[in-house]
Design a protein around this motif. Structure first.
Motif, mmCIF file in Angstrom:
data_model
loop_
_atom_site.group_PDB
_atom_site.id
_atom_site.type_symbol
_atom_site.label_atom_id
_atom_site.label_comp_id
_atom_site.label_asym_id
_atom_site.label_seq_id
_atom_site.Cartn_x
_atom_site.Cartn_y
_atom_site.Cartn_z
ATOM 1 N N VAL A 31 0.870 -1.175 0.000
ATOM 2 C CA VAL A 31 0.000 0.000 0.000
ATOM 3 C C VAL A 31 0.906 1.223 0.000
ATOM 4 C CG1 VAL A 31 -1.807 1.267 1.198
ATOM 5 C CG2 VAL A 31 -1.804 -1.233 1.258
ATOM 6 N N SER A 32 0.899 1.955 -1.096
ATOM 7 C CA SER A 32 1.765 3.126 -1.223
ATOM 8 C C SER A 32 1.113 4.353 -0.597
ATOM 9 C CB SER A 32 2.068 3.396 -2.698
ATOM 10 O OG SER A 32 2.802 2.333 -3.263
ATOM 11 N N GLU A 97 -10.538 3.868 1.948
ATOM 12 C CA GLU A 97 -10.308 2.957 0.829
ATOM 13 C C GLU A 97 -8.907 3.187 0.268
ATOM 14 O OE1 GLU A 97 -12.003 2.971 -3.501
ATOM 15 O OE2 GLU A 97 -13.386 1.775 -2.252
ATOM 16 N N VAL A 98 -8.165 2.099 0.040
ATOM 17 C CA VAL A 98 -6.827 2.171 -0.539
ATOM 18 C C VAL A 98 -6.776 1.241 -1.746
ATOM 19 C CG1 VAL A 98 -5.673 2.820 1.599
ATOM 20 C CG2 VAL A 98 -5.999 0.396 1.077
ATOM 21 N N GLN A 99 -5.723 1.440 -2.558
ATOM 22 C CA GLN A 99 -5.539 0.628 -3.760
ATOM 23 C C GLN A 99 -4.247 -0.178 -3.614
ATOM 24 O OE1 GLN A 99 -7.547 0.164 -6.822
ATOM 25 N NE2 GLN A 99 -6.136 -1.542 -6.475
ATOM 26 N N PRO A 100 -4.332 -1.394 -3.091
ATOM 27 C CA PRO A 100 -3.126 -2.208 -2.924
ATOM 28 C C PRO A 100 -2.650 -2.778 -4.262
ATOM 29 C CG PRO A 100 -4.956 -2.964 -1.529
ATOM 30 C CD PRO A 100 -5.518 -2.065 -2.572
ATOM 31 N N GLY A 105 3.605 -6.425 -8.185
ATOM 32 C CA GLY A 105 3.130 -5.244 -8.883
ATOM 33 C C GLY A 105 1.756 -5.342 -9.495
ATOM 34 N N ARG A 106 1.118 -6.505 -9.453
ATOM 35 C CA ARG A 106 -0.212 -6.652 -10.046
ATOM 36 C C ARG A 106 -1.246 -5.913 -9.197
ATOM 37 N NH1 ARG A 106 -2.015 -11.427 -9.315
ATOM 38 N NH2 ARG A 106 -0.266 -12.137 -8.018
ATOM 39 N N ALA A 111 -9.503 -1.799 -1.339
ATOM 40 C CA ALA A 111 -9.738 -2.418 -0.033
ATOM 41 C C ALA A 111 -9.933 -1.347 1.034
ATOM 42 C CB ALA A 111 -8.574 -3.328 0.342
ATOM 43 N N ARG A 112 -10.544 -1.756 2.131
ATOM 44 C CA ARG A 112 -10.726 -0.879 3.281
ATOM 45 C C ARG A 112 -9.570 -1.079 4.262
ATOM 46 N NH1 ARG A 112 -17.264 -1.178 4.483
ATOM 47 N NH2 ARG A 112 -17.892 -1.220 2.275
#
Length: 208
Positions: A31-32, A97-100, A105-106, A111-112
């Motif tokens: 998670v960046s 909400e985050v974008q893992p 790298g896929r 996700a919460r």
């Protein structure tokens, strides 16, 4: 299903399954834009583990934005009817909400994830009445929940370290270097250099 990211004790699949026995697709992700920070008073440590409310060693792990950092965390799918129990377990956090992405790298599904709150926001948005706040917090602890002067609860920190280490050195090193004390300056690696008694015996050769 609701997709969830866990970054502290939920790096242990066993711990995750205690709250979400029906979870599926447990995997590691990045998670960046966030780092971990031990700046929330863990009420459960006072109410359930006997820690003195006046102790400084009472914090649990949260997250906060940090553009230069990416954390390795765990992502899993949670049945909707079991999310309530997880939400209750993490009641004092804000959910975002985050974008893992996978470690290769896929992209993963959004996700919460729990992140920091403030005491005022928590009272206004999570506790409908003063009685509810008293039942959840006040009967155990009367101070500020989100602080910059507290330290990790020792047993909790050790559990997080063992959980991270169970996934290998890359995950352990990421935890050590992207997790900070409540002061926002001292990394957990630096903290352990002056508190080696907090390093689990099984990890002493891996933490330096």
């Amino acid at each position: 299903m609701i997709s969830v990211v866990g970054f502290g004790s939920l790096l242990s699949e066993r711990s995750a399954r205690e709250s979400v026995p029906g979870l599926t697709h447990y995997r590691l992700v990045r998670v960046s834009g966030y780092r971990r920070i031990f700046n929330k008073v863990g009420i459960v440590f006072i109410a359930g583990h006997g820690q003195c409310p006046d102790s400084l060693e009472v914090s649990s792990c949260s997250t906060e934005p940090c553009a230069s950092t990416s954390i390795i965390a765990a992502q899993f799918e949670c049945p909707v009817d079991q999310f309530t129990e997880l939400y209750e377990r993490e009641h004092r956090y804000r959910w975002i909400e985050v974008q893992p992405v996978a470690l290769d790298g896929r992209p993963q599904c959004p996700a919460r994830m729990c992140t920091g709150y403030s005491d005022l926001e928590y009272r206004l948005n999570k506790c409908v009445t003063e009685q509810e706040y008293h039942d959840r917090v006040g009967r155990h602890y009367t101070g500020v929940i989100w602080r910059d002067d507290i330290l990790p609860f020792p047993r909790y920190l050790k559990f997080c370290l063992v959980s991270a280490a169970s996934h290998g050195d890359e995950v352990l090193d990421n935890f050590l270097d992207t997790s900070f004390l409540a002061d926002g300056r001292t990394s957990i690696r630096e903290y352990l250099s002056i508190r080696p008694d907090l390093i689990p015996s099984s990890l002493r050769e891996r933490v330096s």
